[in-house]
Scaffold this motif. Structure first.
Motif, PDB file in Angstrom:
ATOM      1  N   UNK A 237       0.321 -22.274 -39.279  1.00 22.10           N
ATOM      2  CA  UNK A 237      -1.072 -22.453 -39.722  1.00 22.10           C
ATOM      3  C   UNK A 237      -1.288 -23.862 -40.275  1.00 22.10           C
ATOM      4  N   UNK A 238      -0.892 -24.867 -39.502  1.00 19.32           N
ATOM      5  CA  UNK A 238      -0.982 -26.243 -39.994  1.00 19.32           C
ATOM      6  C   UNK A 238      -2.332 -26.889 -39.703  1.00 19.32           C
ATOM      7  N   UNK A 239      -2.948 -26.529 -38.565  1.00 22.93           N
ATOM      8  CA  UNK A 239      -4.268 -27.093 -38.249  1.00 22.93           C
ATOM      9  C   UNK A 239      -5.272 -25.947 -38.117  1.00 22.93           C
ATOM     10  N   UNK A 240      -6.552 -26.313 -38.065  1.00 25.07           N
ATOM     11  CA  UNK A 240      -7.608 -25.311 -37.987  1.00 25.07           C
ATOM     12  C   UNK A 240      -7.494 -24.474 -36.707  1.00 25.07           C
ATOM     13  N   UNK A 241      -7.331 -25.146 -35.570  1.00 24.22           N
ATOM     14  CA  UNK A 241      -7.275 -24.447 -34.271  1.00 24.22           C
ATOM     15  C   UNK A 241      -6.030 -23.560 -34.202  1.00 24.22           C
ATOM     16  N   UNK A 242      -4.890 -24.103 -34.666  1.00 26.59           N
ATOM     17  CA  UNK A 242      -3.628 -23.340 -34.705  1.00 26.59           C
ATOM     18  C   UNK A 242      -3.801 -22.048 -35.504  1.00 26.59           C
ATOM     19  N   UNK A 243      -4.417 -22.179 -36.674  1.00 30.03           N
ATOM     20  CA  UNK A 243      -4.594 -21.037 -37.571  1.00 30.03           C
ATOM     21  C   UNK A 243      -5.511 -19.988 -36.952  1.00 30.03           C
ATOM     22  N   UNK A 244      -6.635 -20.431 -36.385  1.00 35.50           N
ATOM     23  CA  UNK A 244      -7.563 -19.508 -35.719  1.00 35.50           C
ATOM     24  C   UNK A 244      -6.856 -18.740 -34.608  1.00 35.50           C
ATOM     25  N   UNK A 245      -6.075 -19.471 -33.777  1.00 32.54           N
ATOM     26  CA  UNK A 245      -5.334 -18.853 -32.660  1.00 32.54           C
ATOM     27  C   UNK A 245      -4.317 -17.848 -33.182  1.00 32.54           C
ATOM     28  N   UNK A 246      -3.559 -18.266 -34.204  1.00 37.68           N
ATOM     29  CA  UNK A 246      -2.485 -17.434 -34.749  1.00 37.68           C
ATOM     30  C   UNK A 246      -3.041 -16.126 -35.320  1.00 37.68           C
ATOM     31  N   UNK A 247      -4.104 -16.225 -36.135  1.00 32.37           N
ATOM     32  CA  UNK A 247      -4.700 -15.032 -36.750  1.00 32.37           C
ATOM     33  C   UNK A 247      -5.245 -14.106 -35.660  1.00 32.37           C
ATOM     34  N   UNK A 248      -5.881 -14.699 -34.640  1.00 26.99           N
ATOM     35  CA  UNK A 248      -6.441 -13.900 -33.539  1.00 26.99           C
ATOM     36  C   UNK A 248      -5.336 -13.187 -32.753  1.00 26.99           C
ATOM     37  N   UNK A 249      -4.257 -13.926 -32.429  1.00 26.23           N
ATOM     38  CA  UNK A 249      -3.158 -13.331 -31.651  1.00 26.23           C
ATOM     39  C   UNK A 249      -2.413 -12.246 -32.427  1.00 26.23           C
ATOM     40  N   UNK A 250      -2.202 -12.488 -33.723  1.00 23.92           N
ATOM     41  CA  UNK A 250      -1.435 -11.546 -34.540  1.00 23.92           C
ATOM     42  C   UNK A 250      -2.244 -10.313 -34.950  1.00 23.92           C
ATOM     43  N   UNK A 251      -3.518 -10.533 -35.296  1.00 21.53           N
ATOM     44  CA  UNK A 251      -4.291  -9.451 -35.913  1.00 21.53           C
ATOM     45  C   UNK A 251      -5.602  -9.116 -35.197  1.00 21.53           C
ATOM     46  N   UNK A 252      -5.972  -9.901 -34.181  1.00 24.49           N
ATOM     47  CA  UNK A 252      -7.216  -9.625 -33.457  1.00 24.49           C
ATOM     48  C   UNK A 252      -8.455 -10.088 -34.208  1.00 24.49           C
ATOM     49  N   UNK A 253      -9.615  -9.647 -33.741  1.00 23.36           N
ATOM     50  CA  UNK A 253     -10.876 -10.091 -34.346  1.00 23.36           C
ATOM     51  C   UNK A 253     -11.203  -9.277 -35.601  1.00 23.36           C
ATOM     52  N   UNK A 254     -11.210  -7.935 -35.460  1.00 22.43           N
ATOM     53  CA  UNK A 254     -11.662  -7.095 -36.571  1.00 22.43           C
ATOM     54  C   UNK A 254     -10.681  -7.119 -37.742  1.00 22.43           C
ATOM     55  N   UNK A 255      -9.362  -7.004 -37.455  1.00 19.65           N
ATOM     56  CA  UNK A 255      -8.373  -6.950 -38.532  1.00 19.65           C
ATOM     57  C   UNK A 255      -7.794  -8.323 -38.862  1.00 19.65           C
ATOM     58  N   UNK A 256      -8.277  -9.355 -38.173  1.00 22.43           N
ATOM     59  CA  UNK A 256      -7.789 -10.711 -38.430  1.00 22.43           C
ATOM     60  C   UNK A 256      -8.902 -11.646 -38.851  1.00 22.43           C
ATOM     61  N   UNK A 257      -9.694 -12.105 -37.874  1.00 20.41           N
ATOM     62  CA  UNK A 257     -10.744 -13.100 -38.140  1.00 20.41           C
ATOM     63  C   UNK A 257     -11.872 -12.542 -39.023  1.00 20.41           C
ATOM     64  N   UNK A 258     -12.069 -11.211 -38.965  1.00 22.03           N
ATOM     65  CA  UNK A 258     -13.135 -10.615 -39.787  1.00 22.03           C
ATOM     66  C   UNK A 258     -12.584  -9.652 -40.833  1.00 22.03           C
ATOM     67  N   UNK A 259     -11.288  -9.786 -41.172  1.00 20.49           N
ATOM     68  CA  UNK A 259     -10.692  -8.896 -42.174  1.00 20.49           C
ATOM     69  C   UNK A 259     -11.313  -9.173 -43.549  1.00 20.49           C
ATOM     70  N   UNK A 260     -11.796  -8.134 -44.187  1.00 21.23           N
ATOM     71  CA  UNK A 260     -12.416  -8.299 -45.509  1.00 21.23           C
ATOM     72  C   UNK A 260     -13.899  -8.594 -45.447  1.00 21.23           C
ATOM     73  N   UNK A 261     -14.509  -8.545 -44.228  1.00 23.84           N
ATOM     74  CA  UNK A 261     -15.936  -8.889 -44.120  1.00 23.84           C
ATOM     75  C   UNK A 261     -16.821  -7.866 -44.832  1.00 23.84           C
ATOM     76  N   UNK A 262     -16.457  -6.570 -44.726  1.00 21.90           N
ATOM     77  CA  UNK A 262     -17.272  -5.549 -45.402  1.00 21.90           C
ATOM     78  C   UNK A 262     -17.306  -5.843 -46.902  1.00 21.90           C
ATOM     79  N   UNK A 263     -16.138  -6.239 -47.440  1.00 19.80           N
ATOM     80  CA  UNK A 263     -16.051  -6.625 -48.855  1.00 19.80           C
ATOM     81  C   UNK A 263     -16.905  -7.855 -49.119  1.00 19.80           C
ATOM     82  N   UNK A 264     -16.925  -8.757 -48.134  1.00 24.46           N
ATOM     83  CA  UNK A 264     -17.683  -9.983 -48.329  1.00 24.46           C
ATOM     84  C   UNK A 264     -19.177  -9.721 -48.434  1.00 24.46           C
TER      85      UNK A 264
END
Length: 289
Positions: A237-264
């Motif tokens: 997770x060193x750069x913005x694009x790397x981090x976005x890719x990594x979170x998406x690949x590991x956890x997907x959209x709902x449980x990764x990129x949008x994790x905690x959105x309901x709380x937000x």
């Protein structure tokens, strides 16, 4: 400044839980929003919900002050110098104000996130000053304080832009279409119409919800990058694009990129509602209308 502090203190426990969930803290990663809210007081006491809030207050007073002041100034400049008015100048001024405030107060945000991510019994950082020292000495001097700045700036432009844009647009439409129903004379200037308090809260909440939905994946990216060395997978997770890719690949959209959105939504809607309402009230108390 007062508007920012009131808003953040209202939602500090939700902020702490959001950081724990976004970066998958190993103590709470199997839990959801509400179970984490219940688990933190059991594990760390009720003050655990406010961990990192001291650093947040030190950061949010100048942040709120710079953001609201810059918004008013940018709006004037864009209108006078560029001749752009209507809804577009609100969007532009809001984005620029958000970016200005973020850059000025970013190191304090970094310190607050590190403190909020810690769990009782596993403290690496002993307080605000100690955290500053540790990041400075172990993570490359001043550049260490600005890790994750790029996704913050990229995310802040639509977030602050749409936040101010939505609030300002709803306010002007409401006062134009139904001045008697939604408005009342300002306390400091009877010639100026302002929204009634409950309408102000509603408009601020809607503004916060729309802005959050648009910019949330970049908020997750920022948190991951800010935590850096604290996370076991930090080298991915060193750069913005790397981090976005990594979170998406590991956890997907709902449980990764949008994790905690309901709380937000639960956190951001009252936070923005309180911020805009307090700001409008302070303007009247300080005779700025």
């Amino acid at each position: 400044g007062v508007a920012g502090c009131c808003a953040k203190t209202t939602t500090a426990p939700l902020d702490r839980v959001k950081i724990l969930l976004q970066a998958h803290n190993h103590h709470y990663k199997h839990l959801g929003v509400f179970s984490t809210l219940c688990a933190v007081p059991k594990k760390e006491g009720y003050l655990g919900l406010y961990k990192g809030n001291g650093a947040m207050m030190i950061r949010i007073f100048p942040y709120g002050a710079i953001q609201f002041m810059a918004f008013d100034q940018y709006k004037k400049v864009i209108k006078k110098q560029l001749g752009i008015s209507g809804h577009v100048h609100r969007l532009m001024a809001g984005s620029m104000a958000g970016i200005t405030a973020v850059i000025c107060t970013y190191p304090l945000d970094m310190v607050r996130v590190r403190l909020a991510f810690q769990v009782k019994g596993e403290h690496k950082y002993m307080g605000i000053i100690h955290t500053f020292k540790m990041i400075y000495t172990k993570e490359g001097g001043f550049s260490g304080f600005y890790r994750g700045l790029m996704p913050t700036v990229v995310g802040m432009a639509p977030y602050a832009g749409f936040s101010f844009f939505t609030f300002g647009t709803l306010k002007s439409i409401g006062l134009a279409q139904a001045p008697n129903l939604l408005g009342r004379p300002s306390l400091d200037n009877p010639d100026v119409l302002v929204l009634k308090t409950h309408v102000n809260l509603l408009c601020g909440g809607i503004a916060g919800a729309i802005a959050q939905t648009i910019s949330y994946p970049l908020d997750v990216t920022r948190r991951r990058m800010q935590l850096g060395a604290v996370l076991p997978d930090s080298e991915k997770c060193l750069t913005m694009v790397q981090t976005l890719k990594y979170v998406y690949q590991q956890h997907g959209i709902r449980r990764g990129l949008y994790r905690g959105l309901s709380l937000n939504y639960i956190r951001c809607i009252p936070s923005q509602a309180v911020a805009f309402t307090t700001y409008e009230l302070m303007k009247q108390l300080l005779h700025l209308n």
